[in-house]
Design an enzyme around this catalytic site. Structure first.
Site, mmCIF file in Angstrom:
data_model
loop_
_atom_site.group_PDB
_atom_site.id
_atom_site.type_symbol
_atom_site.label_atom_id
_atom_site.label_comp_id
_atom_site.label_asym_id
_atom_site.label_seq_id
_atom_site.Cartn_x
_atom_site.Cartn_y
_atom_site.Cartn_z
ATOM 1 N N HIS A 34 25.567 -5.256 141.372
ATOM 2 C CA HIS A 34 26.080 -6.414 142.115
ATOM 3 C C HIS A 34 27.350 -6.899 141.428
ATOM 4 C CE1 HIS A 34 24.344 -8.635 138.824
ATOM 5 N NE2 HIS A 34 23.110 -8.280 139.145
ATOM 6 N N HIS A 37 27.379 -7.140 137.568
ATOM 7 C CA HIS A 37 27.634 -5.870 136.866
ATOM 8 C C HIS A 37 29.110 -5.491 136.959
ATOM 9 C CE1 HIS A 37 23.292 -5.133 138.218
ATOM 10 N NE2 HIS A 37 23.214 -5.063 136.907
HETATM 11 P P1 AMP Z 1 20.647 -5.024 134.318
HETATM 12 O O1 AMP Z 1 21.071 -3.967 135.300
HETATM 13 O O2 AMP Z 1 19.961 -6.172 134.958
HETATM 14 O O3 AMP Z 1 19.926 -4.444 133.128
HETATM 15 O O4 AMP Z 1 21.980 -5.631 133.736
HETATM 16 C C1 AMP Z 1 22.980 -4.813 133.187
HETATM 17 C C2 AMP Z 1 24.015 -5.686 132.541
HETATM 18 O O5 AMP Z 1 24.561 -6.572 133.516
HETATM 19 C C3 AMP Z 1 23.441 -6.582 131.429
HETATM 20 O O6 AMP Z 1 24.379 -6.671 130.382
HETATM 21 C C4 AMP Z 1 23.268 -7.906 132.137
HETATM 22 O O7 AMP Z 1 23.310 -9.010 131.263
HETATM 23 C C5 AMP Z 1 24.481 -7.890 133.044
HETATM 24 N N1 AMP Z 1 24.302 -8.833 134.156
HETATM 25 C C6 AMP Z 1 23.283 -8.879 135.039
HETATM 26 N N2 AMP Z 1 23.446 -9.926 135.887
HETATM 27 C C7 AMP Z 1 24.597 -10.539 135.516
HETATM 28 C C8 AMP Z 1 25.313 -11.689 135.977
HETATM 29 N N3 AMP Z 1 24.871 -12.406 137.006
HETATM 30 N N4 AMP Z 1 26.461 -12.027 135.347
HETATM 31 C C9 AMP Z 1 26.917 -11.305 134.287
HETATM 32 N N5 AMP Z 1 26.289 -10.215 133.809
HETATM 33 C C10 AMP Z 1 25.142 -9.845 134.402
#
Ligand code: AMP
Length: 286
Positions: A34, A37
């Site tokens: 999204h 990311h």
């Molecule tokens: P995930 O796919 O949920 O493991 O997240 C992958 C990376 O994206 C991690 O470093 C998360 O902290 C970051 N991330 C997920 N959601 C957000 C957001 N809303 N804003 C900033 N970074 C995000």
């Protein structure tokens, strides 16, 4: 965009990019990409000549009974987003490639995992630290970008890199939000329309609390109480925790007397959401 599912060709591609003198920026994800990311990807792009993204739904960071199986998997759409964002290297291994046998070596960051989500998600941060350490070996980048949305995860990884002398710079990126304030998350897809409206209360409560601190409130018990009240006024919710913690050590605070973070985890229906905001002691410009 170079795409890899195998470890060695991926490592070679990263080393070749570095060999030409370019810095490589890494963005590890679990996919269902999204705008949160993609903001990390753009941040990596600004810092580095090459950007690598990994997509791997890591089974070892899901506790038994969590949503590993139902976690959204949208590889085709993710690939298109990466291509559009100018990602240079995309690594999408399967579980067999990452864990050909059950690992006997795990990374455990003590202390930082003791509070907040740690006790509620047994083994979660060991799974995160271990898979991120593996990714740092497979993609030996110069910089890795992580979101502040997962604040405890960011703190754990910073500490792991420091303790284990991993030659990579960790960059934290501010949380990207929907227009109404809800932190973007792959898990938001689980929310029904009415739960989605209710979920707004989490960021509203955090912003209101940060505002209270700016106006002079320093008592954490009162701050936490106000956050709980705000969330429960929006509808039934299971508040797992609301805590004010030291921004670096994640130590629980009773008074906001240093840079801090208000962190929460709340279940709305079956969906577990986390969020946090920075706060500074009154009089300190953050
Ligand atoms: P995930 O796919 O949920 O493991 O997240 C992958 C990376 O994206 C991690 O470093 C998360 O902290 C970051 N991330 C997920 N959601 C957000 C957001 N809303 N804003 C900033 N970074 C995000």
């Amino acid at each position: 965009m170079l795409e890899f599912t195998e470890i060695e060709p991926c490592r070679r591609a990263v080393l070749e990019a570095k060999g030409t003198g370019l810095r490589v920026g890494l963005v590890p994800t679990m996919g269902a990409l999204h705008d949160g990311h993609m903001a990390l990807v753009h941040a990596a792009r600004k810092l580095c000549g090459r950007v690598a993204v990994t997509i791997f739904v890591n089974p070892t960071q899901f506790a038994p009974g969590e949503d590993y199986r139902q976690y959204p998997r949208t590889l085709e759409a993710d690939r298109a987003k990466c291509r559009e964002a100018g990602v240079d290297i995309l690594f999408t291994p399967d579980v067999q490639t990452m864990y050909p046998e059950a690992p006997q070596t795990m990374v455990h960051v003590a202390g930082l995992c003791d509070g907040l989500c740690g006790p509620l998600r047994p083994g979660h941060f060991d799974g995160v630290a271990t898979v991120v350490m593996k990714l740092f070996q497979i993609l030996p980048a110069d910089v890795a970008v992580f979101g502040e949305k997962d604040y405890q995860q960011l703190a754990v990884i910073r500490r792991m890199v420091r303790d284990l002398n991993v030659p990579i710079e960790i960059i934290g990126h501010p949380t990207v939000r929907e227009p109404d304030g809800l932190a973007l998350s792959s898990r938001n897809a689980y929310l029904s329309p009415s739960q989605r409206v209710q979920a707004r209360s989490l960021s509203e409560a955090l912003f209101a609390a940060a505002d209270r601190v700016r106006r002079g409130e320093v008592e954490c018990a009162r701050i936490q109480q106000a956050v709980r009240k705000h969330i429960l006024a929006a509808g039934p919710a299971d508040i797992e925790y609301v805590e004010v913690v030291d921004a670096t050590t994640l130590e629980r605070l009773t008074v906001v007397d240093r840079p801090a973070r208000i962190c929460l985890a709340v279940r709305i229906g079956g969906t577990r959401l986390i969020d946090n905001v920075p706060v500074d002691p009154p009089g300190v410009v953050g």
